[in-house]
Design a protein around this motif. Structure first.
Motif, PDB file in Angstrom:
ATOM      1  N   ASP A  76      48.153  35.383  29.990  1.00 21.18           N
ATOM      2  CA  ASP A  76      48.441  34.775  31.473  1.00 21.18           C
ATOM      3  C   ASP A  76      47.058  35.145  32.533  1.00 21.18           C
ATOM      4  O   ASP A  76      46.672  33.994  33.159  1.00 21.18           O
ATOM      5  CB  ASP A  76      49.619  36.255  32.556  1.00 21.18           C
ATOM      6  CG  ASP A  76      50.579  35.636  30.988  1.00 21.18           C
ATOM      7  OD1 ASP A  76      51.536  34.738  31.117  1.00 21.18           O
ATOM      8  OD2 ASP A  76      51.371  36.976  31.234  1.00 21.18           O
ATOM      9  N   VAL A  77      46.053  35.826  32.139  1.00 20.16           N
ATOM     10  CA  VAL A  77      45.015  36.193  32.914  1.00 20.16           C
ATOM     11  C   VAL A  77      43.870  34.990  32.671  1.00 20.16           C
ATOM     12  O   VAL A  77      43.790  33.914  33.443  1.00 20.16           O
ATOM     13  CB  VAL A  77      44.265  37.173  32.578  1.00 20.16           C
ATOM     14  CG1 VAL A  77      43.038  36.798  32.876  1.00 20.16           C
ATOM     15  CG2 VAL A  77      45.244  38.664  33.541  1.00 20.16           C
ATOM     16  N   LEU A  78      44.598  34.942  31.873  1.00 22.59           N
ATOM     17  CA  LEU A  78      43.279  33.270  30.732  1.00 22.59           C
ATOM     18  C   LEU A  78      44.225  32.025  31.665  1.00 22.59           C
ATOM     19  O   LEU A  78      43.495  31.267  31.461  1.00 22.59           O
ATOM     20  CB  LEU A  78      43.344  33.709  29.389  1.00 22.59           C
ATOM     21  CG  LEU A  78      42.377  34.274  28.892  1.00 22.59           C
ATOM     22  CD1 LEU A  78      43.024  34.545  26.780  1.00 22.59           C
ATOM     23  CD2 LEU A  78      41.221  34.923  29.364  1.00 22.59           C
ATOM     24  N   ILE A  79      45.274  32.347  30.829  1.00 25.47           N
ATOM     25  CA  ILE A  79      45.853  30.682  31.754  1.00 25.47           C
ATOM     26  C   ILE A  79      45.820  30.603  33.337  1.00 25.47           C
ATOM     27  O   ILE A  79      45.359  29.373  33.527  1.00 25.47           O
ATOM     28  CB  ILE A  79      47.308  30.901  30.965  1.00 25.47           C
ATOM     29  CG1 ILE A  79      47.784  30.421  30.128  1.00 25.47           C
ATOM     30  CG2 ILE A  79      48.381  30.051  32.317  1.00 25.47           C
ATOM     31  CD1 ILE A  79      49.231  30.955  29.882  1.00 25.47           C
ATOM     32  N   ALA A  80      46.010  31.307  33.655  1.00 27.48           N
ATOM     33  CA  ALA A  80      45.736  31.561  35.639  1.00 27.48           C
ATOM     34  C   ALA A  80      44.312  31.359  35.791  1.00 27.48           C
ATOM     35  O   ALA A  80      43.722  30.560  36.758  1.00 27.48           O
ATOM     36  CB  ALA A  80      45.684  32.400  36.259  1.00 27.48           C
ATOM     37  N   PHE A  81      43.031  31.339  35.529  1.00 21.19           N
ATOM     38  CA  PHE A  81      41.446  31.686  34.958  1.00 21.19           C
ATOM     39  C   PHE A  81      40.971  30.453  35.083  1.00 21.19           C
ATOM     40  O   PHE A  81      40.974  29.560  36.020  1.00 21.19           O
ATOM     41  CB  PHE A  81      41.080  32.495  34.824  1.00 21.19           C
ATOM     42  CG  PHE A  81      39.199  32.954  34.807  1.00 21.19           C
ATOM     43  CD1 PHE A  81      39.274  32.732  36.410  1.00 21.19           C
ATOM     44  CD2 PHE A  81      38.242  32.007  34.108  1.00 21.19           C
ATOM     45  CE1 PHE A  81      37.917  32.653  36.498  1.00 21.19           C
ATOM     46  CE2 PHE A  81      36.998  31.962  33.873  1.00 21.19           C
ATOM     47  CZ  PHE A  81      36.289  31.941  35.667  1.00 21.19           C
ATOM     48  N   PHE A  82      41.617  29.562  34.077  1.00 25.18           N
ATOM     49  CA  PHE A  82      40.984  28.798  33.045  1.00 25.18           C
ATOM     50  C   PHE A  82      42.021  27.765  34.302  1.00 25.18           C
ATOM     51  O   PHE A  82      41.394  25.988  34.407  1.00 25.18           O
ATOM     52  CB  PHE A  82      40.409  28.260  31.900  1.00 25.18           C
ATOM     53  CG  PHE A  82      40.058  29.397  30.801  1.00 25.18           C
ATOM     54  CD1 PHE A  82      38.510  28.561  31.577  1.00 25.18           C
ATOM     55  CD2 PHE A  82      40.432  30.945  30.346  1.00 25.18           C
ATOM     56  CE1 PHE A  82      37.704  29.395  30.545  1.00 25.18           C
ATOM     57  CE2 PHE A  82      39.410  31.667  29.733  1.00 25.18           C
ATOM     58  CZ  PHE A  82      37.874  30.702  30.147  1.00 25.18           C
ATOM     59  N   GLY A  83      43.130  27.632  34.587  1.00 21.18           N
ATOM     60  CA  GLY A  83      44.341  26.503  34.859  1.00 21.18           C
ATOM     61  C   GLY A  83      43.001  26.291  36.498  1.00 21.18           C
ATOM     62  O   GLY A  83      43.555  25.431  37.138  1.00 21.18           O
ATOM     63  N   GLY A  84      43.012  27.561  37.261  1.00 20.65           N
ATOM     64  CA  GLY A  84      42.232  28.036  38.388  1.00 20.65           C
ATOM     65  C   GLY A  84      41.352  27.031  38.088  1.00 20.65           C
ATOM     66  O   GLY A  84      40.866  26.001  39.220  1.00 20.65           O
ATOM     67  N   LEU A  85      40.410  27.255  37.086  1.00 16.62           N
ATOM     68  CA  LEU A  85      38.909  26.145  37.315  1.00 16.62           C
ATOM     69  C   LEU A  85      39.360  24.770  37.148  1.00 16.62           C
ATOM     70  O   LEU A  85      37.999  24.160  37.398  1.00 16.62           O
ATOM     71  CB  LEU A  85      38.355  26.502  36.002  1.00 16.62           C
ATOM     72  CG  LEU A  85      37.814  28.366  35.927  1.00 16.62           C
ATOM     73  CD1 LEU A  85      36.852  28.163  34.674  1.00 16.62           C
ATOM     74  CD2 LEU A  85      36.493  28.216  36.914  1.00 16.62           C
ATOM     75  N   VAL A  86      40.431  24.677  36.132  1.00 19.43           N
ATOM     76  CA  VAL A  86      40.576  23.567  36.374  1.00 19.43           C
ATOM     77  C   VAL A  86      40.448  22.552  37.881  1.00 19.43           C
ATOM     78  O   VAL A  86      40.540  21.645  38.307  1.00 19.43           O
ATOM     79  CB  VAL A  86      41.846  23.000  35.526  1.00 19.43           C
ATOM     80  CG1 VAL A  86      41.453  21.518  35.148  1.00 19.43           C
ATOM     81  CG2 VAL A  86      40.980  23.053  33.513  1.00 19.43           C
ATOM     82  N   GLY A  87      42.239  23.558  38.211  1.00 18.66           N
ATOM     83  CA  GLY A  87      42.543  22.712  39.588  1.00 18.66           C
ATOM     84  C   GLY A  87      41.151  23.111  40.499  1.00 18.66           C
ATOM     85  O   GLY A  87      41.411  21.664  41.389  1.00 18.66           O
ATOM     86  N   VAL A  88      40.731  24.127  40.930  1.00 15.35           N
ATOM     87  CA  VAL A  88      39.388  23.848  41.811  1.00 15.35           C
ATOM     88  C   VAL A  88      38.129  22.471  41.646  1.00 15.35           C
ATOM     89  O   VAL A  88      37.490  22.077  42.425  1.00 15.35           O
ATOM     90  CB  VAL A  88      38.982  25.227  41.777  1.00 15.35           C
ATOM     91  CG1 VAL A  88      37.789  25.599  41.072  1.00 15.35           C
ATOM     92  CG2 VAL A  88      38.116  25.184  43.199  1.00 15.35           C
TER      93      VAL A  88
END
Length: 418
Positions: free
Chosen positions: A129-141
């Motif tokens: 879940d940490v990996l999903i949040a971090f890399f998903g956040g990278l894509v978002g920003v």
């Protein structure tokens, strides 16, 4: 080399920094329409979790405005804009409290109280879940800072999944299940924090202008605080991931045990329940096979051969549970009868003919029943639940099975005496 760097340079296609910052600041606010949209999205997500509908949950994530203050906090940290950080934190707190209130009220009044699989999936966060949040956040920003936004934003909203854990936390409060509440709230915290950290990383990489001048000592303090929080969230996440991997290995060994000791020997498993934590237990029930205490003890001893130490084996049998002692329990037999009644065949004519051909049998119920084959697969058999004073001898039972197989055109027939 320069050509290669050009391919991966985030400066290409970047929106004007002033426009991006203005858009981020506007999206941090939770007033009026945004608050109403959030409340409605929470209700939609809660309904989706309640009825176990993935499509509804995805819809709720797409309309949720929760990303705004999280991204705002990341930009604030990256530019040392402490006023924006305070505003983002305040609005995120308001949004969280409103979401918890709405979801708790929904689950309090909902007639469906069972925890479905979609809801349970949000109670045990881990390193993935940490990996999903971090890399998903990278894509978002990255998408937010582009002149052409493209289509990553909806995908980020789905992947980072802020709504479902909040609704699950509300379910935990409504049901008084604080393990669910804390697990879901931890997942929500992970998502918020690592989306913010991903935003911080991109803001620093793109060199957004600093709003406030911060000396090197203060910058070091901020970095140390972020590092401490990262470790604080990573340690339990890694532990939960380890637990999840161990549970999967345990269940694989249980499947191997059941396949080798029962299924390959022609015994039909109709019920399987496996508990891993806090104590390991395997609970099984069979369609027609009955085990003596000696057989159960022998099977219990065999568990060590499958690397299943300190695991208890419980076998449910008609009207008794056999473990190291025998106690009366008719629950299993009643559950089989109830299942047969739900899937009953056209019994009336068959039972009339049964009364002529086998007058000493009293048929109770007949229907199709699934039994466990291992690795989550199953096989369907036709089951006749009947009453008989002494039980059918093997010859009569074989004749009855053969007659039913011919009559119903079914390959698998099982008889259970009530």
């Amino acid at each position: 080399m320069n050509k290669l760097l050009g391919f991966i340079d985030l400066q290409n296609g970047e929106e004007e920094k002033a426009k991006v910052l203005d858009n981020v600041v506007r999206n941090t606010s939770f007033r009026g329409a945004n608050l109403w949209i959030l409340a409605c999205a929470i209700v939609v997500a809660s309904v989706g979790l309640n009825v176990n509908s993935t499509a509804v949950i995805i819809g709720a994530m797409l309309i949720s405005p929760l990303m705004g203050p999280i991204v705002g906090a990341g930009f604030a940290l990256g530019t040392y804009d402490f006023a924006l950080l305070k505003k983002s934190g305040k609005n995120l707190l308001i949004a969280t409290l409103v979401s918890l209130l709405v979801s708790t009220l929904y689950f309090l009044i909902s007639p469906f109280k069972d925890a479905q699989s979609e809801l349970l999936a949000r109670t045990s966060p881990n390193i993935y879940d940490v990996l999903i949040a971090f890399f998903g956040g990278l894509v978002g920003v990255i998408a937010i800072t582009r002149a052409e936004k493209g289509n990553p934003i909806p995908g980020v909203a789905i992947a980072t999944a802020l709504m479902p854990p909040l609704c699950t936390a509300g379910y935990g409060l409504a049901m008084g299940n604080y393990a669910y509440f804390l697990g879901a709230l931890f997942l929500y915290t992970i998502n918020c924090f690592f989306i913010g950290i991903a935003t911080f990383v991109i803001v620093k990489y793109l060199k957004y202008p600093l709003v406030n001048h911060v000396d090197k000592v203060k910058q070091k303090q901020i970095r140390n605080t972020i590092s401490f929080l990262i470790v604080l969230l990573l340690v339990p996440s890694i532990y939960f991931a380890y637990q999840m991997i161990q549970e999967k290995k345990f269940r694989a060994r249980v499947d191997e045990f059941i396949k080798t000791e029962f299924i390959e020997k022609g015994q039909m498993v109709v019920h399987k329940k496996v508990a891993v934590f806090p104590t390991s237990k395997i609970e099984l029930a069979f369609l027609s096979k009955r085990f003596s205490n000696h057989e159960v003890d022998s099977l219990q001893n065999k568990l060590a051969q499958y690397n299943l130490p300190n695991t208890s084996l419980v076998i449910l049998q008609d009207s008794v549970i056999v473990n190291t002692s025998v106690s009366n329990d008719i629950g299993y037999l009643l559950s089989v009868q109830k299942e047969l009644e739900k899937q009953s065949l056209n019994q009336e004519q068959i039972f009339k003919e049964l009364a002529i051909l086998f007058p000493d049998i009293v048929p109770v119920s007949m229907g199709n029943h699934d039994y466990y084959l291992g690795t989550d697969s199953s096989k369907q058999v036709t089951v006749l639940l009947y009453q008989h004073t002494n039980g059918l001898d093997s010859t009569s039972a074989s004749k009855l099975q053969a007659w039913l197989a011919q009559k119903l055109q079914r390959a698998h027939i099982e008889l259970i005496r009530k």
